[in-house]
Design an enzyme around this catalytic site. Sequence first.
Site, mmCIF file in Angstrom:
data_model
loop_
_atom_site.group_PDB
_atom_site.id
_atom_site.type_symbol
_atom_site.label_atom_id
_atom_site.label_comp_id
_atom_site.label_asym_id
_atom_site.label_seq_id
_atom_site.Cartn_x
_atom_site.Cartn_y
_atom_site.Cartn_z
ATOM 1 N N PRO A 205 0.913 -1.079 0.043
ATOM 2 C CA PRO A 205 0.044 0.127 -0.012
ATOM 3 C C PRO A 205 0.879 1.393 0.034
ATOM 4 O O PRO A 205 1.527 1.523 1.075
ATOM 5 C CB PRO A 205 -0.766 0.043 1.353
ATOM 6 C CG PRO A 205 0.199 -0.915 2.264
ATOM 7 C CD PRO A 205 0.969 -1.921 1.136
ATOM 8 N N ASP A 378 5.841 2.049 2.000
ATOM 9 C CA ASP A 378 5.038 1.025 2.063
ATOM 10 C C ASP A 378 4.279 1.170 3.345
ATOM 11 O O ASP A 378 5.299 0.935 4.322
ATOM 12 C CB ASP A 378 5.752 -0.372 1.920
ATOM 13 C CG ASP A 378 4.925 -1.472 2.233
ATOM 14 O OD1 ASP A 378 3.876 -1.394 2.633
ATOM 15 O OD2 ASP A 378 5.517 -2.722 1.892
ATOM 16 N N HIS A 379 2.981 1.753 3.667
ATOM 17 C CA HIS A 379 2.325 1.629 4.703
ATOM 18 C C HIS A 379 2.301 0.592 5.812
ATOM 19 O O HIS A 379 1.927 0.926 7.020
ATOM 20 C CB HIS A 379 1.020 2.233 4.400
ATOM 21 C CG HIS A 379 0.600 3.319 5.324
ATOM 22 N ND1 HIS A 379 0.865 3.371 6.684
ATOM 23 C CD2 HIS A 379 -0.419 4.498 5.273
ATOM 24 C CE1 HIS A 379 0.368 4.547 7.330
ATOM 25 N NE2 HIS A 379 -0.334 5.048 6.269
ATOM 26 N N ARG A 380 2.600 -0.629 5.361
ATOM 27 C CA ARG A 380 2.799 -1.790 6.161
ATOM 28 C C ARG A 380 3.616 -1.729 7.189
ATOM 29 O O ARG A 380 3.728 -2.101 8.238
ATOM 30 C CB ARG A 380 2.803 -3.077 5.225
ATOM 31 C CG ARG A 380 1.537 -3.445 4.387
ATOM 32 C CD ARG A 380 1.776 -4.623 3.490
ATOM 33 N NE ARG A 380 3.059 -4.591 2.825
ATOM 34 C CZ ARG A 380 3.488 -5.469 2.101
ATOM 35 N NH1 ARG A 380 3.093 -6.647 2.028
ATOM 36 N NH2 ARG A 380 4.604 -5.224 1.378
ATOM 37 N N ILE A 381 4.868 -1.029 6.705
ATOM 38 C CA ILE A 381 6.007 -0.862 7.534
ATOM 39 C C ILE A 381 6.347 0.749 8.058
ATOM 40 O O ILE A 381 6.762 0.580 9.240
ATOM 41 C CB ILE A 381 7.314 -1.129 6.724
ATOM 42 C CG1 ILE A 381 6.955 -2.667 6.141
ATOM 43 C CG2 ILE A 381 8.729 -1.168 7.369
ATOM 44 C CD1 ILE A 381 7.974 -3.031 5.038
#
Length: 406
Positions: A205, A378-381
């Site tokens: 994302p 990367d919005h997951r990280i």
Amino acid sequence: MAEIISMPQLSDTMKEGTIIKWNKKVGDKVSEGDILAEIETDKATQDFEIDVSGILLFIGVKKGGTTRVNEPLAIIGEEGEDISFLLSKLKKNKTEKKIIEKNNKKEEKRIFISPLAKKMAKKIGIPIKKIKKGICEKGRITKKDIEIYQKTFDINVNNEDLSFLNKNNNNNNNNSSNQESTHYPHSSMRKRIATHLTNSKFTAPHYYLMIEINVGKMIQLRKNLNEKLTLEEKISFNDIIIKAVSHSLRNHPNINASWKEKEILCYSHINIGVAVSVKDGLIVPVIRNTDQKSLLQISKEIKDKVLRSKSKKIQPEEIENSTFTVSNLGMYGIEFFTSIINIPNSSILSVGAIIEKPIVKDSKIEIGHVMKVTLSCDHRIIDGTTGSSFLNSLKKLLEDPITILV
């Protein structure tokens, strides 16, 4: 005894290769260790070193031809040896594979759709091939799939509108049939880029953070350094940016990370990928341990790897295991852009052109030099505050770049 030589797997991701050049012709003697051909993989062009000796009796893939890994390339044997049996075997295998591929394509083209969905699609004007597969377990297209497609693309036409569109489409088709178009096959590199970036865009994302940097001192630093260096040693703005990025990554290890299935991996080493434009696409050679190298070392290594990337002589291991990537389009006059993350990296820095503009300094307006950089995250990280902290750290380093030389 004659031996079939197959397409080798020259990288861990290679599925097929293209013959760029044959260094031997039929009838030539070949020895173990000879470079039989140059092969373009999904990453680079590499020499194919042969591990047998004999006479090249047959070439199965012409220059420019592409075939999959482990498919036959050539036959090497003894001078005058009868290879008719092997040739007939290859021909038979090729015919059988063509039949299998043809059947597979027919199966792929077959679209399962309910009568009601088919009627709806025709009435609304939705090409069934655009949907391909339904959301139900067996992939059958139903009324619900047509409704979802209609809402997604905001399709709202009545029968009268549809006839008008069909008429226009027919006219467009007639006009386009009189025009000539150029078609050329995807290169191995282009297919690799398409797969890699599509996977990244729809897996990670993305979001973007942009900051403007006053680079007046960076310009002066580069000028001072280059006055003391030879022509071959000249430092570029990109060299300075990459050195500053490595310092900032050391201070913000959460940026220097990758998303794994069960964990986030933060790397102890800093390997920066440098996006390089080449004839058939893009290559990202990696400068390893940049935080441990001097600015001059980084500059020399980038020059070498860029040159070998453009001549397709870069080795696969030299474009692997990056932990962060920098893409610079400033030399093309682009002031601002965003990039797709080079997974498994968690971010990529997009660097724009340096431009002159009025800036406020000590409550006064003066002409300065500024540069916009954008961090794709990367919005997951990476959360917004984490990415912002990294960018502000980078801004501080580039606005007073003497600190990166210490």
